[in-house]
Design a protein around this motif. Structure first.
Motif, PDB file in Angstrom:
ATOM      1  N   HIS A 185      41.027  32.286  86.064  1.00  0.00           N
ATOM      2  CA  HIS A 185      39.870  31.817  85.308  1.00  0.00           C
ATOM      3  C   HIS A 185      40.288  31.409  83.897  1.00  0.00           C
ATOM      4  O   HIS A 185      39.920  30.339  83.399  1.00  0.00           O
ATOM      5  CB  HIS A 185      38.827  32.942  85.255  1.00  0.00           C
ATOM      6  N   HIS A 186      41.078  32.254  83.238  1.00  0.00           N
ATOM      7  CA  HIS A 186      41.560  31.942  81.891  1.00  0.00           C
ATOM      8  C   HIS A 186      42.475  30.721  81.892  1.00  0.00           C
ATOM      9  O   HIS A 186      42.429  29.903  80.970  1.00  0.00           O
ATOM     10  CB  HIS A 186      42.327  33.144  81.323  1.00  0.00           C
ATOM     11  N   GLU A 187      43.331  30.605  82.905  1.00  0.00           N
ATOM     12  CA  GLU A 187      44.216  29.443  82.981  1.00  0.00           C
ATOM     13  C   GLU A 187      43.399  28.149  83.085  1.00  0.00           C
ATOM     14  O   GLU A 187      43.741  27.138  82.468  1.00  0.00           O
ATOM     15  CB  GLU A 187      45.159  29.590  84.179  1.00  0.00           C
ATOM     16  N   GLY A 188      42.324  28.189  83.873  1.00  0.00           N
ATOM     17  CA  GLY A 188      41.447  27.021  83.952  1.00  0.00           C
ATOM     18  C   GLY A 188      40.823  26.701  82.610  1.00  0.00           C
ATOM     19  O   GLY A 188      40.715  25.529  82.217  1.00  0.00           O
ATOM     20  N   ALA A 189      40.408  27.745  81.877  1.00  0.00           N
ATOM     21  CA  ALA A 189      39.821  27.532  80.551  1.00  0.00           C
ATOM     22  C   ALA A 189      40.840  26.895  79.602  1.00  0.00           C
ATOM     23  O   ALA A 189      40.494  26.006  78.814  1.00  0.00           O
ATOM     24  CB  ALA A 189      39.329  28.857  79.980  1.00  0.00           C
ATOM     25  N   LEU A 190      42.098  27.329  79.677  1.00  0.00           N
ATOM     26  CA  LEU A 190      43.121  26.751  78.794  1.00  0.00           C
ATOM     27  C   LEU A 190      43.333  25.267  79.081  1.00  0.00           C
ATOM     28  O   LEU A 190      43.602  24.486  78.163  1.00  0.00           O
ATOM     29  CB  LEU A 190      44.452  27.504  78.939  1.00  0.00           C
TER      30      LEU A 190
END
Length: 231
Positions: A185-190
């Motif tokens: 999820h965080h990787e997608g946000a980045l």
């Protein structure tokens, strides 16, 4: 170098550029973001202490473009799923480390949703109301694929099946699945942040996005360390 490593390097570089532009625009003012622990912190000017705020700060749109608006409208429901995931932790019977991490994520991203919604409202763009945000009544985008407008897939999002599995999981099983889903999820946000820092034009939104990149990049490192310890 993996696709994720390339994207993260791009995001880090974009954060550095955004920070440099902010320093120039503000006459040397720095933007050291104190750690969010449930209290909303407004960084002070050089030599002045940070301020504790009762509610999320308002950012006034400057010269926003379509990339800025798209980012804000997408990041709100993206954050909303992170809140849903984080709010499962207290009752899942997992470790104190995971509960603390989940609380940090929720405490950071809830005020960011309010700030993004206020920014969109100032522009006259589609945005959820405070009541919708506080009740959790936010539209959830589809998972998987590249990101785009409403109804399109969004990077890093957990599927309905994955969310159902997370709601059922308990103890160590919850901890591992939570970390796996939240890292993605965080990787997608980045990736989304990297796009707005390179394509967007609003300085204040860029500062907010750069702060998100710093926080979530650190959390990815921490979550990967925890996963490695769990084997």
């Amino acid at each position: 170098m993996t696709r994720w490593q390339r994207r993260r390097r791009t995001a880090v570089a974009a954060v550095a550029v955004a920070a440099a532009l902010t320093l120039t625009a503000c006459g040397g003012q720095t933007d050291d973001r104190p750690e969010v622990d449930g209290t909303i912190i407004q960084p002070g000017k050089p030599g002045e202490p940070a301020e504790e705020l009762d509610e999320a700060p308002v950012i006034t749109p400057a010269a926003a473009n379509a990339a800025d608006v798209r980012f804000a409208q997408m990041m709100i429901p993206h954050h909303a799923q992170a809140l849903e995931m984080g709010e499962l932790a207290p009752s899942a019977g997992g470790s104190e480390q995971i509960r603390s991490l989940a609380d940090r994520i929720v405490s950071a991203q809830r005020p960011e949703i309010l700030t993004l919604a206020g920014w969109l409202d100032e522009l006259g763009e589609r945005a959820p109301t405070r009541e919708q945000i506080e009740s959790g009544d936010l539209p959830m985008p589809h998972a998987h694929g590249d990101h785009g407008g409403e109804g399109e897939a969004m990077m890093g999002m957990a599927t309905e099946q994955q969310m159902a599995a997370l709601r059922r999981a308990r103890g160590d099983d919850f901890d591992v699945l939570f970390l796996q889903l939240m890292v993605r999820h965080h990787e997608g946000a980045l990736e989304m942040i990297s796009d707005v820092l390179t394509e967007g034009s609003d300085t204040q939104l860029g500062k907010l996005a750069a702060g998100m990149a710093s926080d979530q990049g650190s959390e990815i490192d921490r979550m990967n360390q925890l996963l490695a310890r769990m084997g």
